[in-house]
Every structure is written in structure tokens, then in C-alpha cells.
Design a protein around this motif. Structure first.
Motif, mmCIF file in Angstrom:
data_model
loop_
_atom_site.group_PDB
_atom_site.id
_atom_site.type_symbol
_atom_site.label_atom_id
_atom_site.label_comp_id
_atom_site.label_asym_id
_atom_site.label_seq_id
_atom_site.Cartn_x
_atom_site.Cartn_y
_atom_site.Cartn_z
ATOM 1 N N LEU A 11 0.846 -1.182 0.000
ATOM 2 C CA LEU A 11 0.000 0.000 0.000
ATOM 3 C C LEU A 11 0.884 1.236 0.000
ATOM 4 C CD1 LEU A 11 -2.778 1.411 0.370
ATOM 5 C CD2 LEU A 11 -2.445 1.125 2.847
ATOM 6 N N ARG A 38 -0.553 -6.272 -15.286
ATOM 7 C CA ARG A 38 -1.385 -5.909 -14.150
ATOM 8 C C ARG A 38 -2.840 -6.130 -14.491
ATOM 9 N NH1 ARG A 38 -0.657 0.697 -13.895
ATOM 10 N NH2 ARG A 38 -1.923 1.213 -15.734
ATOM 11 N N PRO A 40 -6.340 -4.668 -12.891
ATOM 12 C CA PRO A 40 -7.111 -3.902 -11.912
ATOM 13 C C PRO A 40 -8.413 -4.623 -11.581
ATOM 14 C CG PRO A 40 -6.428 -2.547 -13.784
ATOM 15 C CD PRO A 40 -6.229 -3.978 -14.168
ATOM 16 N N PRO A 90 -3.738 6.397 -8.146
ATOM 17 C CA PRO A 90 -4.747 5.418 -7.711
ATOM 18 C C PRO A 90 -5.125 4.427 -8.825
ATOM 19 C CG PRO A 90 -5.295 7.569 -6.860
ATOM 20 C CD PRO A 90 -4.116 7.761 -7.775
ATOM 21 N N THR A 93 -3.586 0.910 -9.123
ATOM 22 C CA THR A 93 -3.974 -0.175 -8.231
ATOM 23 C C THR A 93 -4.360 -1.418 -9.027
ATOM 24 O OG1 THR A 93 -4.714 1.313 -6.472
ATOM 25 C CG2 THR A 93 -5.677 -0.900 -6.510
ATOM 26 N N GLN A 117 -0.129 -7.723 -4.902
ATOM 27 C CA GLN A 117 -1.102 -6.622 -4.902
ATOM 28 C C GLN A 117 -0.394 -5.287 -4.703
ATOM 29 O OE1 GLN A 117 -4.649 -6.687 -5.227
ATOM 30 N NE2 GLN A 117 -4.374 -4.451 -5.318
ATOM 31 N N THR A 119 -1.619 -1.363 -4.111
ATOM 32 C CA THR A 119 -2.753 -0.482 -3.835
ATOM 33 C C THR A 119 -2.230 0.929 -3.630
ATOM 34 O OG1 THR A 119 -3.966 -2.293 -2.788
ATOM 35 C CG2 THR A 119 -4.733 -0.046 -2.362
ATOM 36 N N SER A 121 -3.352 4.678 -2.661
ATOM 37 C CA SER A 121 -4.433 5.450 -2.044
ATOM 38 C C SER A 121 -4.334 6.910 -2.472
ATOM 39 C CB SER A 121 -4.361 5.337 -0.530
ATOM 40 O OG SER A 121 -3.148 5.893 -0.048
#
Length: 122
Positions: A11, A38, A40, A90, A93, A117, A119, A121
Motif C-alpha cells: 500500500l 497488471r 485492476p 490510484p 492499483t 497486490q 494499492t 491510495s
């Protein structure tokens, strides 16, 4: 054939950086083109960056969405490919996976890692 294991996801706040690693075991890593994909949430998987095998000197490919922000590199002595991700947004992600191809940087990926993963923010 190689086996692939990714690491380095997590994150991060928008504008931050992460470096993903993909460690390969087995023979012949340097003979594979390597790619980072990737996926999403709710969307299809896309190729974001790729790097050629040792047979073709350091050719790289980047999706338009990551050009200037992501850098792919490989260390054949360590059997590892990296994805340096800067200025993260963002919309970056996703689950990121590395893959290997005997064909080219753009197709023929048939060996996959389990994914990591990422992520971002806002």
C-alpha cells in the motif's frame, strides 16, 4: 522452464514509489523475454512493461499509461527482473504479475508468477 515469484507489492500513497521484484528459479532465465502485467479490479489484464532476452540487447516496451513513470530492468546474474514504479496513481492499483516468454516481448507469455497486490491510495 523457469518458475517465478513476485515480491514488493503493498500500500502506498499517490505520488509514492514501489519496486517490484520477480525472482526466477530454474534454467535459462536470460533467454526469456520478461514482462510485467497488471489486472485492476474488474478489468482485463494488460502488459505494462517488458524487456527483451539476452539475445536482443535490452529492448524495452512500456504501455502508454506508465511511460515516464515505470522502469523495467533485469539482472541476469541474479535471475531477477524489476519494475520500479514512481509517481504512482490510484489507477495503478492492481494485481501485478511477472511472466516469461520464449517468443517476444509482446506475446507468447506462458510462465506466470502468482502476483502481488499494489494499492495506491488517494
Amino acid at each position: 522452464q523457469v518458475q517465478l515469484v513476485e515480491s514488493g507489492g503493498g500500500l502506498v500513497q499517490a505520488g509514492g514509489s514501489l519496486r517490484l521484484s520477480c525472482a526466477a528459479s530454474g534454467r535459462g532465465f536470460s533467454t526469456y523475454a520478461m514482462g510485467w502485467f497488471r489486472q485492476p479490479p474488474g478489468k482485463e489484464r494488460e502488459l505494462v512493461a517488458a524487456i527483451s532476452s539476452i539475445a536482443i540487447a535490452s529492448r524495452t516496451y512500456y504501455a502508454d499509461s506508465v511511460k515516464g513513470r515505470f522502469t523495467i530492468s533485469r539482472d541476469n546474474a541474479k535471475n531477477t527482473v524489476y519494475l520500479q514504479m514512481n509517481s504512482l496513481k490510484p489507477e495503478d492499483t492492481a494485481v501485478y504479475s511477472c511472466a516469461a516468454s520464449r517468443v517476444s516481448t509482446l506475446r507468447g507469455y506462458d510462465v506466470w508468477g502468482q502476483g502481488t497486490q499494489v494499492t495506491v491510495s488517494s
